[in-house]
Design a protein around this motif. Sequence first.
Motif, PDB file in Angstrom:
ATOM      1  N   ARG A 157       0.826  -1.207   0.000  1.00  0.00           N
ATOM      2  CA  ARG A 157       0.000   0.000   0.000  1.00  0.00           C
ATOM      3  C   ARG A 157       0.864   1.263   0.000  1.00  0.00           C
ATOM      4  N   LYS A 158       1.923   1.254   0.827  1.00  0.00           N
ATOM      5  CA  LYS A 158       2.826   2.403   0.865  1.00  0.00           C
ATOM      6  C   LYS A 158       3.546   2.578  -0.466  1.00  0.00           C
ATOM      7  N   GLY A 159       3.873   1.452  -1.105  1.00  0.00           N
ATOM      8  CA  GLY A 159       4.524   1.521  -2.413  1.00  0.00           C
ATOM      9  C   GLY A 159       3.648   2.210  -3.438  1.00  0.00           C
ATOM     10  N   PHE A 160       2.359   1.882  -3.444  1.00  0.00           N
ATOM     11  CA  PHE A 160       1.460   2.509  -4.414  1.00  0.00           C
ATOM     12  C   PHE A 160       1.177   3.962  -4.076  1.00  0.00           C
ATOM     13  N   GLU A 161       1.200   4.283  -2.786  1.00  0.00           N
ATOM     14  CA  GLU A 161       1.082   5.698  -2.422  1.00  0.00           C
ATOM     15  C   GLU A 161       2.260   6.488  -2.980  1.00  0.00           C
ATOM     16  N   ALA A 162       3.449   5.903  -2.894  1.00  0.00           N
ATOM     17  CA  ALA A 162       4.640   6.559  -3.441  1.00  0.00           C
ATOM     18  C   ALA A 162       4.562   6.649  -4.963  1.00  0.00           C
ATOM     19  N   VAL A 163       4.062   5.601  -5.605  1.00  0.00           N
ATOM     20  CA  VAL A 163       3.900   5.626  -7.064  1.00  0.00           C
ATOM     21  C   VAL A 163       2.959   6.749  -7.470  1.00  0.00           C
ATOM     22  N   ASN A 164       1.865   6.884  -6.754  1.00  0.00           N
ATOM     23  CA  ASN A 164       0.893   7.946  -7.072  1.00  0.00           C
ATOM     24  C   ASN A 164       1.494   9.331  -6.921  1.00  0.00           C
ATOM     25  N   ASN A 165       2.523   9.449  -6.065  1.00  0.00           N
ATOM     26  CA  ASN A 165       3.216  10.727  -5.882  1.00  0.00           C
ATOM     27  C   ASN A 165       4.478  10.828  -6.728  1.00  0.00           C
ATOM     28  N   SER A 166       4.638   9.865  -7.642  1.00  0.00           N
ATOM     29  CA  SER A 166       5.816   9.801  -8.527  1.00  0.00           C
ATOM     30  C   SER A 166       7.122   9.722  -7.747  1.00  0.00           C
ATOM     31  N   PHE A 187       9.318   7.246  -7.027  1.00  0.00           N
ATOM     32  CA  PHE A 187       9.610   5.865  -7.405  1.00  0.00           C
ATOM     33  C   PHE A 187      10.744   5.224  -6.592  1.00  0.00           C
ATOM     34  N   PRO A 188      11.765   5.982  -6.147  1.00  0.00           N
ATOM     35  CA  PRO A 188      12.769   5.348  -5.279  1.00  0.00           C
ATOM     36  C   PRO A 188      12.159   4.796  -3.989  1.00  0.00           C
ATOM     37  N   ASN A 189      11.279   5.582  -3.337  1.00  0.00           N
ATOM     38  CA  ASN A 189      10.640   5.083  -2.120  1.00  0.00           C
ATOM     39  C   ASN A 189       9.628   3.990  -2.431  1.00  0.00           C
ATOM     40  N   ALA A 190       9.004   4.058  -3.597  1.00  0.00           N
ATOM     41  CA  ALA A 190       8.099   2.976  -4.006  1.00  0.00           C
ATOM     42  C   ALA A 190       8.871   1.667  -4.136  1.00  0.00           C
ATOM     43  N   LYS A 191      10.032   1.756  -4.747  1.00  0.00           N
ATOM     44  CA  LYS A 191      10.881   0.562  -4.907  1.00  0.00           C
ATOM     45  C   LYS A 191      11.242  -0.034  -3.549  1.00  0.00           C
ATOM     46  N   ALA A 200       9.659   0.296  -0.697  1.00  0.00           N
ATOM     47  CA  ALA A 200       8.468  -0.271  -0.065  1.00  0.00           C
ATOM     48  C   ALA A 200       8.123  -1.633  -0.667  1.00  0.00           C
ATOM     49  N   PHE A 201       8.172  -1.742  -1.977  1.00  0.00           N
ATOM     50  CA  PHE A 201       7.852  -3.017  -2.627  1.00  0.00           C
ATOM     51  C   PHE A 201       8.883  -4.092  -2.270  1.00  0.00           C
ATOM     52  N   GLU A 202      10.140  -3.687  -2.154  1.00  0.00           N
ATOM     53  CA  GLU A 202      11.171  -4.654  -1.759  1.00  0.00           C
ATOM     54  C   GLU A 202      10.937  -5.147  -0.336  1.00  0.00           C
ATOM     55  N   ASN A 203      10.501  -4.247   0.561  1.00  0.00           N
ATOM     56  CA  ASN A 203      10.143  -4.672   1.919  1.00  0.00           C
ATOM     57  C   ASN A 203       8.972  -5.644   1.884  1.00  0.00           C
ATOM     58  N   ALA A 204       7.985  -5.364   1.038  1.00  0.00           N
ATOM     59  CA  ALA A 204       6.849  -6.269   0.903  1.00  0.00           C
ATOM     60  C   ALA A 204       7.306  -7.651   0.448  1.00  0.00           C
ATOM     61  N   LYS A 205       8.222  -7.672  -0.489  1.00  0.00           N
ATOM     62  CA  LYS A 205       8.739  -8.943  -1.007  1.00  0.00           C
ATOM     63  C   LYS A 205       9.470  -9.723   0.078  1.00  0.00           C
ATOM     64  N   ARG A 206      10.120  -8.992   0.969  1.00  0.00           N
ATOM     65  CA  ARG A 206      10.849  -9.646   2.063  1.00  0.00           C
ATOM     66  C   ARG A 206       9.888 -10.408   2.969  1.00  0.00           C
ATOM     67  N   TYR A 207       8.688  -9.869   3.170  1.00  0.00           N
ATOM     68  CA  TYR A 207       7.731 -10.512   4.065  1.00  0.00           C
ATOM     69  C   TYR A 207       6.772 -11.450   3.333  1.00  0.00           C
ATOM     70  N   ILE A 211       8.103  -4.175  -8.182  1.00  0.00           N
ATOM     71  CA  ILE A 211       9.508  -3.786  -8.021  1.00  0.00           C
ATOM     72  C   ILE A 211      10.113  -3.426  -9.374  1.00  0.00           C
ATOM     73  N   ALA A 212       9.812  -4.248 -10.380  1.00  0.00           N
ATOM     74  CA  ALA A 212      10.327  -3.972 -11.723  1.00  0.00           C
ATOM     75  C   ALA A 212       9.809  -2.642 -12.246  1.00  0.00           C
ATOM     76  N   PHE A 213       8.519  -2.390 -12.050  1.00  0.00           N
ATOM     77  CA  PHE A 213       7.903  -1.144 -12.506  1.00  0.00           C
ATOM     78  C   PHE A 213       8.562   0.058 -11.828  1.00  0.00           C
ATOM     79  N   ALA A 214       8.733  -0.020 -10.495  1.00  0.00           N
ATOM     80  CA  ALA A 214       9.321   1.099  -9.757  1.00  0.00           C
ATOM     81  C   ALA A 214      10.771   1.330 -10.168  1.00  0.00           C
ATOM     82  N   ASN A 215      11.518   0.248 -10.360  1.00  0.00           N
ATOM     83  CA  ASN A 215      12.906   0.383 -10.817  1.00  0.00           C
ATOM     84  C   ASN A 215      12.972   1.046 -12.186  1.00  0.00           C
ATOM     85  N   ASN A 216      12.074   0.634 -13.056  1.00  0.00           N
ATOM     86  CA  ASN A 216      12.036   1.203 -14.397  1.00  0.00           C
ATOM     87  C   ASN A 216      11.761   2.702 -14.342  1.00  0.00           C
ATOM     88  N   LYS A 217      10.744   3.085 -13.549  1.00  0.00           N
ATOM     89  CA  LYS A 217      10.387   4.496 -13.432  1.00  0.00           C
ATOM     90  C   LYS A 217      11.471   5.303 -12.728  1.00  0.00           C
TER      91      LYS A 217
END
Length: 372
Positions: A131-140, A142-146, A148-155, A166-172
């Motif tokens: 959820r935090k990752g998408f909030e960051a994406v909506n605010n453009s 993308f580093p913080n989105a990445k 957040a998504f990596e933390n999600a992947k860890r859990y 993660i791929a999308f955020a890295n790309n952006k």
Amino acid sequence: MHYRKIILSVLITSFTTTFAFAQKEALKVVVNNLAFYKQKSDLKYLAAAKKSADSLIITKSDTADIEKNLYRAIVNSSILYIDSLNKLGMPADMLDKTTKLVDRLSGMNKIFKYQSELDYTKRCLANVYIRKGFEAVNNSDFPNAKTAFENAKRYAPGMNQINTYIAFANNKAGNLQDAAKYYTTMLQVDSARTEYIETASNIYKSLGDTTKALQILQKGRKILPNDRFLLLDEANIYNNKKNYKALEPLIGPLLDINANNADIAFVAANCYDHLDKFDQAESLYLHAIELSGTYFDPVFNLGLLYLKQSATTKGEKSIQDLGRAIQWLEKANEISPNNANSLQALQLAYAKTNNQDQLDRINNKLKQLTNQ
């Protein structure tokens, strides 16, 4: 993009039935409040559960008690996940503290006895970080989105869809190497997703690695042979690399799905032209011109084709080809009067016909262009 949501009815059932320590007297108040939340969906019961769970941690021995701390983690992670708008007014550092608590619990020797409870807290945290990752994406952001998504992947390492995020955020964020790595990994799991294939290919092309881009497209087209976009992408790579032998087998399918596209007709004609297949090239140049009469490239190339053909034929046929060359090269000059290439081709054609008047005219135009 949508992310997986935890089904609360399943989770609350876990609160009251499957957790290993749920029947201990000291924890019953916490359990009851969680059950009340399940029944009435009122956040005040989650607040009460937190108050009760926090009250269990008083002494130094309490901080080492795996059951008390695990229940605190369950309550905290539940609130973080459920109360997304923070109506309960929880402190800003609650996520960080809960994350550290879950990490500490994960390293305890006897945690295996409470695997389902620990897994639950991790699923909650994964969803919060998504959820935090998408909030960051909506605010453009993308580093913080990445992150957040990596933390999600860890859990939630088994939630493969997180790789897409993660791929999308890295790309952006411009981390193209990392983005390509994640998209390539995703293709190993789900090779039939056109968007993964196209995005991975485009990233490798932007990195200048057309070999890797081509490998991905070729693999994708084996699985999705009728996908027009993958076909076009592969054809474009061959065309840009001037690999006309590799491009030729794709010409038929390209034309079948792009029958009225002047650009595709021109690419096909140009391919046959370079392979010295005169009849196919002539026919497709004419088709491209029919589709777009002001398109300079097929007009100019058709003129060059006839000029080249005139040098390989003899007698009346050579004269006819030279006449056709002049006709189309003059038309190309009408479309783009200041194009030096068409003027130089006309210069060569008129020199062959010994037409001095026209040759002088072309020479003058070329001089004017060079003196500008």
